[in-house]
Design a protein around this motif. Structure first.
Motif, PDB file in Angstrom:
ATOM      1  N   SER A  47     -11.632   4.453  -2.436  1.00 49.79           N
ATOM      2  CA  SER A  47     -12.015   5.608  -3.255  1.00 49.79           C
ATOM      3  C   SER A  47     -11.904   6.943  -2.529  1.00 49.79           C
ATOM      4  O   SER A  47     -12.229   7.987  -3.113  1.00 49.79           O
ATOM      5  CB  SER A  47     -13.450   5.431  -3.751  1.00 49.79           C
ATOM      6  OG  SER A  47     -14.342   5.281  -2.656  1.00 49.79           O
ATOM      7  N   ALA A  48     -11.461   6.940  -1.269  1.00 52.52           N
ATOM      8  CA  ALA A  48     -11.369   8.198  -0.522  1.00 52.52           C
ATOM      9  C   ALA A  48     -10.365   9.135  -1.174  1.00 52.52           C
ATOM     10  O   ALA A  48      -9.258   8.722  -1.545  1.00 52.52           O
ATOM     11  CB  ALA A  48     -10.963   7.922   0.926  1.00 52.52           C
ATOM     12  N   ARG A  49     -10.754  10.396  -1.307  1.00 50.88           N
ATOM     13  CA  ARG A  49      -9.886  11.396  -1.918  1.00 50.88           C
ATOM     14  C   ARG A  49      -9.497  12.453  -0.898  1.00 50.88           C
ATOM     15  O   ARG A  49     -10.225  12.719   0.061  1.00 50.88           O
ATOM     16  CB  ARG A  49     -10.584  12.051  -3.116  1.00 50.88           C
ATOM     17  CG  ARG A  49     -10.758  11.113  -4.287  1.00 50.88           C
ATOM     18  CD  ARG A  49     -11.385  11.780  -5.496  1.00 50.88           C
ATOM     19  NE  ARG A  49     -11.415  10.878  -6.637  1.00 50.88           N
ATOM     20  CZ  ARG A  49     -10.426  10.751  -7.518  1.00 50.88           C
ATOM     21  NH1 ARG A  49      -9.341  11.507  -7.407  1.00 50.88           N
ATOM     22  NH2 ARG A  49     -10.518   9.904  -8.517  1.00 50.88           N
ATOM     23  N   GLY A  50      -8.337  13.053  -1.129  1.00 46.85           N
ATOM     24  CA  GLY A  50      -7.843  14.079  -0.235  1.00 46.85           C
ATOM     25  C   GLY A  50      -6.354  14.251  -0.445  1.00 46.85           C
ATOM     26  O   GLY A  50      -5.858  14.181  -1.572  1.00 46.85           O
ATOM     27  N   TRP A  51      -5.621  14.432   0.668  1.00 42.82           N
ATOM     28  CA  TRP A  51      -4.163  14.549   0.629  1.00 42.82           C
ATOM     29  C   TRP A  51      -3.616  13.539   1.635  1.00 42.82           C
ATOM     30  O   TRP A  51      -3.538  13.801   2.825  1.00 42.82           O
ATOM     31  CB  TRP A  51      -3.736  15.966   1.004  1.00 42.82           C
ATOM     32  CG  TRP A  51      -2.313  16.302   0.647  1.00 42.82           C
ATOM     33  CD1 TRP A  51      -1.196  15.600   0.988  1.00 42.82           C
ATOM     34  CD2 TRP A  51      -1.864  17.427  -0.120  1.00 42.82           C
ATOM     35  NE1 TRP A  51      -0.070  16.198   0.485  1.00 42.82           N
ATOM     36  CE2 TRP A  51      -0.440  17.326  -0.193  1.00 42.82           C
ATOM     37  CE3 TRP A  51      -2.491  18.495  -0.733  1.00 42.82           C
ATOM     38  CZ2 TRP A  51       0.337  18.271  -0.864  1.00 42.82           C
ATOM     39  CZ3 TRP A  51      -1.721  19.434  -1.397  1.00 42.82           C
ATOM     40  CH2 TRP A  51      -0.320  19.318  -1.466  1.00 42.82           C
TER      41      TRP A  51
ATOM     42  N   ASP B 293      -6.733  14.003  -4.607  1.00 42.14           N
ATOM     43  CA  ASP B 293      -6.445  12.761  -5.329  1.00 42.14           C
ATOM     44  C   ASP B 293      -6.804  11.557  -4.466  1.00 42.14           C
ATOM     45  O   ASP B 293      -7.050  11.687  -3.261  1.00 42.14           O
ATOM     46  CB  ASP B 293      -4.956  12.709  -5.687  1.00 42.14           C
ATOM     47  CG  ASP B 293      -4.589  13.685  -6.788  1.00 42.14           C
ATOM     48  OD1 ASP B 293      -4.663  13.295  -7.951  1.00 42.14           O
ATOM     49  OD2 ASP B 293      -4.245  14.844  -6.471  1.00 42.14           O
ATOM     50  N   LEU B 294      -6.820  10.375  -5.079  1.00 46.64           N
ATOM     51  CA  LEU B 294      -6.974   9.157  -4.292  1.00 46.64           C
ATOM     52  C   LEU B 294      -5.878   9.115  -3.239  1.00 46.64           C
ATOM     53  O   LEU B 294      -4.697   9.308  -3.546  1.00 46.64           O
ATOM     54  CB  LEU B 294      -6.888   7.925  -5.182  1.00 46.64           C
ATOM     55  CG  LEU B 294      -8.059   7.689  -6.140  1.00 46.64           C
ATOM     56  CD1 LEU B 294      -7.744   6.521  -7.079  1.00 46.64           C
ATOM     57  CD2 LEU B 294      -9.343   7.410  -5.363  1.00 46.64           C
ATOM     58  N   MET B 295      -6.248   8.858  -1.990  1.00 43.13           N
ATOM     59  CA  MET B 295      -5.293   8.959  -0.891  1.00 43.13           C
ATOM     60  C   MET B 295      -4.278   7.830  -0.870  1.00 43.13           C
ATOM     61  O   MET B 295      -3.234   7.945  -0.215  1.00 43.13           O
ATOM     62  CB  MET B 295      -6.034   9.025   0.441  1.00 43.13           C
ATOM     63  CG  MET B 295      -6.870  10.272   0.622  1.00 43.13           C
ATOM     64  SD  MET B 295      -7.785  10.297   2.185  1.00 43.13           S
ATOM     65  CE  MET B 295      -6.453  10.438   3.382  1.00 43.13           C
ATOM     66  N   CYS B 296      -4.571   6.742  -1.542  1.00 43.84           N
ATOM     67  CA  CYS B 296      -3.632   5.614  -1.528  1.00 43.84           C
ATOM     68  C   CYS B 296      -3.823   4.754  -2.768  1.00 43.84           C
ATOM     69  O   CYS B 296      -4.809   4.894  -3.497  1.00 43.84           O
ATOM     70  CB  CYS B 296      -3.813   4.771  -0.267  1.00 43.84           C
ATOM     71  SG  CYS B 296      -5.363   3.845  -0.220  1.00 43.84           S
TER      72      CYS B 296
ATOM     73  N   LEU C 126       0.847  -1.176   0.000  1.00 44.75           N
ATOM     74  CA  LEU C 126       0.000   0.000   0.000  1.00 44.75           C
ATOM     75  C   LEU C 126       0.892   1.239   0.000  1.00 44.75           C
ATOM     76  O   LEU C 126       1.826   1.344   0.799  1.00 44.75           O
ATOM     77  CB  LEU C 126      -0.921   0.011   1.221  1.00 44.75           C
ATOM     78  CG  LEU C 126      -1.962   1.128   1.236  1.00 44.75           C
ATOM     79  CD1 LEU C 126      -3.308   0.598   1.718  1.00 44.75           C
ATOM     80  CD2 LEU C 126      -1.527   2.288   2.123  1.00 44.75           C
ATOM     81  N   LEU C 127       0.621   2.158  -0.894  1.00 44.42           N
ATOM     82  CA  LEU C 127       1.382   3.397  -1.019  1.00 44.42           C
ATOM     83  C   LEU C 127       0.440   4.576  -0.813  1.00 44.42           C
ATOM     84  O   LEU C 127      -0.626   4.632  -1.423  1.00 44.42           O
ATOM     85  CB  LEU C 127       2.040   3.490  -2.395  1.00 44.42           C
ATOM     86  CG  LEU C 127       3.056   2.382  -2.716  1.00 44.42           C
ATOM     87  CD1 LEU C 127       3.406   2.390  -4.194  1.00 44.42           C
ATOM     88  CD2 LEU C 127       4.314   2.540  -1.869  1.00 44.42           C
ATOM     89  N   VAL C 128       0.836   5.511   0.049  1.00 48.25           N
ATOM     90  CA  VAL C 128       0.002   6.661   0.358  1.00 48.25           C
ATOM     91  C   VAL C 128       0.378   7.818  -0.560  1.00 48.25           C
ATOM     92  O   VAL C 128       1.563   8.099  -0.774  1.00 48.25           O
ATOM     93  CB  VAL C 128       0.130   7.066   1.832  1.00 48.25           C
ATOM     94  CG1 VAL C 128      -0.863   8.162   2.171  1.00 48.25           C
ATOM     95  CG2 VAL C 128      -0.102   5.854   2.741  1.00 48.25           C
ATOM     96  N   ARG C 129      -0.629   8.493  -1.091  1.00 49.65           N
ATOM     97  CA  ARG C 129      -0.424   9.528  -2.103  1.00 49.65           C
ATOM     98  C   ARG C 129      -0.899  10.880  -1.584  1.00 49.65           C
ATOM     99  O   ARG C 129      -1.924  10.979  -0.897  1.00 49.65           O
ATOM    100  CB  ARG C 129      -1.205   9.166  -3.370  1.00 49.65           C
ATOM    101  CG  ARG C 129      -1.139  10.222  -4.460  1.00 49.65           C
ATOM    102  CD  ARG C 129      -2.112   9.935  -5.587  1.00 49.65           C
ATOM    103  NE  ARG C 129      -1.675   8.832  -6.447  1.00 49.65           N
ATOM    104  CZ  ARG C 129      -2.261   7.650  -6.510  1.00 49.65           C
ATOM    105  NH1 ARG C 129      -3.301   7.410  -5.734  1.00 49.65           N
ATOM    106  NH2 ARG C 129      -1.830   6.715  -7.323  1.00 49.65           N
ATOM    107  N   GLY C 130      -0.167  11.942  -1.954  1.00 48.98           N
ATOM    108  CA  GLY C 130      -0.575  13.308  -1.642  1.00 48.98           C
ATOM    109  C   GLY C 130      -1.400  13.898  -2.765  1.00 48.98           C
ATOM    110  O   GLY C 130      -2.162  13.210  -3.441  1.00 48.98           O
ATOM    111  N   SER C 131      -1.231  15.183  -2.988  1.00 52.71           N
ATOM    112  CA  SER C 131      -1.996  15.862  -4.019  1.00 52.71           C
ATOM    113  C   SER C 131      -1.273  17.158  -4.377  1.00 52.71           C
ATOM    114  O   SER C 131      -0.090  17.309  -4.068  1.00 52.71           O
ATOM    115  CB  SER C 131      -3.425  16.152  -3.519  1.00 52.71           C
ATOM    116  OG  SER C 131      -4.241  16.640  -4.558  1.00 52.71           O
TER     117      SER C 131
END
Length: 606
Positions: free
Chosen positions: A166-170, A142-145, A127-132
């Motif tokens: 599907s959660a979006r944010g930072w 963006d998709l948070m992960c 699992l990789l966590v993504r910013g925005s």
């Protein structure tokens, strides 16, 4: 299963030396018949099915040599890390974090990474966590992960949308644990603006339940860790919070914010900190926030990495928080629902010179086999990372420079950090990933670089470490943040995944780390938290005892494999393995076979 090797006469070396040499070929047992004058010398090689490569190498060498020379030839090469990203399926992930010029501090914090087996197939997933970006966040983020399903051979398939993530944010960080006690691994994501809690439904999909669970609200959360802090059978949650950073009033670059004479983004100094959160699980799917009631983080410090572990061996989980440019926090669990903050008294608040540091990532390990967990946390450049040895009396001694971590880390900005026995010699080594905050670092002309190489510290014993990263093939520079360790190919050595800023992650395969015997222990609870967070595992062999704890998270905003990895060096057997669960139940097993993944279930009663 057996195979026969034949060596030419005359025999050299004598058969006694051949037997001695055979003992140095890992995972290969030789049954050698008595020498006969001028006749072929036979050896039957017995090996585990998953280690056919050892026999193949031995057989190839035996084709042109006497058996003794073949054994020497067959010695595997030393530890080396191979970048396995390009063919893994992970290369499409982009660790997006704001603009290239990094105008704001939120754009440099990066994201975490995790090894987990979400579908219980025995293969580690990632699992990789993504910013925005600020512009995209204002539109919903963006998709948070991203979730990648592993096949056990280094291949990963993106199943993010298929799994319902599907959660979006930072997004920022991740913590693992079975918060609803259904036997499946759930995970919590920290973020700017909102958090996310994904409940594992057991069919390959997840349900986002942060709001109904009472833990969705976040002005800016970074670190997090599940643990059964009150030992009532379900997982509670500690969350470190960072800054009040409203998008409509973002601090702009100006002459008031500079580093080494260069204008840079502002923060964290001069900005308002946020109080950390402490959530108690009611066992019914809901959490109650009690930080103020329990006197947690009253000064509202800049919280980053969180590590929950039993530092004083009283069976209650304690809490360490690595804070940015403010004193670190160290909470002793009193066992009655209260915590006492003891960082200054314990020697974990400041540098060895009594100065606040920019601390980020954190991990613990028993580096000297004395039964007490020692502490390591990463810091900013010109500060050096910190190695603190547990004195066993509630205090720590700073051995940063004597242990080899002072000058070797002075010019690096450290983020993810993880202990692990990388070469299976029974001593826990240390992996650190780095990357500067400021793109302007390349212009400082003070030895600093924006992109920085990774550091691998090999434990030499006697509390001494040697930095060997470049020797192991890790000379490339990155802007790295999250780091997790795990044996993704189940071959007995620890691999790594790194979440890099503004680019793809890196998947590292450990080649050569499994030359010594090993054991992966998959600890499971029988009631309450089935993920067994907080369970302590002790392995005794060769007159020493190794200690591990099952932890929800660590490093920098990341989570390593929940299975506990042990290496055994020259030891050929494990005398005793003992597991103590948070419930207080214990189980001891004797004469455990090595080189396997061992599942241990919590007994129903003592």
């Amino acid at each position: 299963m057996g195979h026969t090797l034949r060596a030419r006469c005359p025999l050299s070396p004598p058969w006694r030396e051949i037997v001695r040499a055979a003992g140095r070929v890992p995972r290969v047992e030789l049954e050698i018949g008595p020498p006969a004058a001028c006749s072929d010398f036979s050896a039957v090689v017995r090996y585990r099915r998953q280690f056919r490569s050892d026999f193949k190498r031995l057989r190839r060498c035996a084709a042109t040599a006497t058996l003794g020379a073949a054994l020497a030839c067959a010695q595997p090469a030393g530890l080396h890390f191979v970048d396995a990203t390009s063919n893994s399926g992970l290369q499409a992930f982009d660790g997006l974090q704001g603009s290239v010029t990094k105008e704001h501090i939120i754009e440099v914090m990066g994201g975490g990474a995790a090894f987990l087996d979400y579908n219980a197939d025995g293969h580690l997933d990632i699992l990789l966590v993504r910013g925005s970006t600020i512009e995209q966040f204002e539109l919903g983020g963006d998709l948070m992960c991203a979730l990648y399903r592993g096949n056990g051979q280094g291949g990963y398939e993106d199943v993010t949308l298929q799994a319902g993530l599907s959660a979006r944010g930072w997004g920022q960080g991740v913590a693992l644990g079975d918060f609803d006690s259904d036997g499946r691994i759930d995970f919590f994501l920290t973020g700017y603006g909102s958090n996310a809690l994904y409940r594992n439904l057991g069919d390959g999909t997840f349900e986002e339940v942060a709001r109904s669970a009472g833990i969705a609200e976040s002005r800016w959360s970074l670190g997090a860790s599940f643990s059964d802090l009150d030992r009532d059978g379900d997982l509670d949650l500690y969350v470190s919070n960072y800054l009040a950073y409203p998008l409509d009033r973002l601090p702009r670059r100006d002459a008031n914010c500079n580093y080494r004479g260069f204008d840079v983004f502002c923060g964290p100094r001069g900005l308002t900190g946020l109080r950390d959160s402490l959530y108690l699980n009611d066992g019914q799917g809901h959490f109650e926030e009690v930080a103020a009631e329990r006197s947690i983080d009253e000064a509202k410090l800049y919280g980053l990495g969180v590590l929950v572990a039993d530092y004083n061996n009283d069976s209650w989980p304690d809490i360490f928080v690595a804070n940015d440019l403010t004193a670190n926090l160290f909470y002793r669990n009193n066992g009655d629902g209260t915590f006492e903050e003891l960082a200054v008294l314990a020697g974990t608040a400041f540098s060895q010179d009594g100065v606040e540091e920019g601390s980020m990532g954190v991990d613990v390990a028993d580096i000297d086999h004395d039964g007490w967990l020692d502490l390591y946390y990463t810091n900013s450049s010109y500060e050096s990372n910190s190695m603190l040895v547990n004195n066993g009396d509630g205090s720590f001694t700073n051995l940063t420079y004597p242990s080899g971590h002072g000058g070797s880390t002075h010019l690096f900005v450290g983020w993810g950090v993880a202990f692990g026995d990388l070469d299976n010699d029974s001593r826990e080594d240390l992996f650190v990933v780095n990357g500067h905050l400021y793109p302007e670092a390349d212009r400082f002309e003070m030895g600093l670089k924006y992109e920085q190489r990774w550091l691998v510290f090999m434990n030499q014993g006697n509390r001494q470490f040697s930095e060997r990263g470049e020797d192991f093939g890790l000379s490339k520079r990155y802007k790295s943040r999250g780091l997790a360790l795990g044996d993704y190919d189940n071959d007995g050595d620890l691999d790594a995944v790194v979440n890099n800023l503004d680019g793809p992650p890196t998947l590292l395969r450990n080649d050569g780390g499994n030359h010594n015997p090993w054991l992966l222990v998959d600890v499971r609870g029988s009631a309450g938290d089935r993920s067994a967070i907080g369970a302590r595992v002790q392995a005794t062999s060769g007159g020493r005892t190794q200690v591990r704890e099952v932890r929800s998270s660590g490093s920098y905003l990341s989570a390593s494999d929940l299975r506990q990895h042990f290496g055994f060096g020259a030891d050929e057997s494990l005398e005793r393995l003992t597991v103590r669960w948070p419930s207080g139940r214990t189980l001891s097993l004797d004469d455990i076979e090595l080189n396997q993944v061992l599942v241990i279930e919590e007994p129903e009663s003592e």
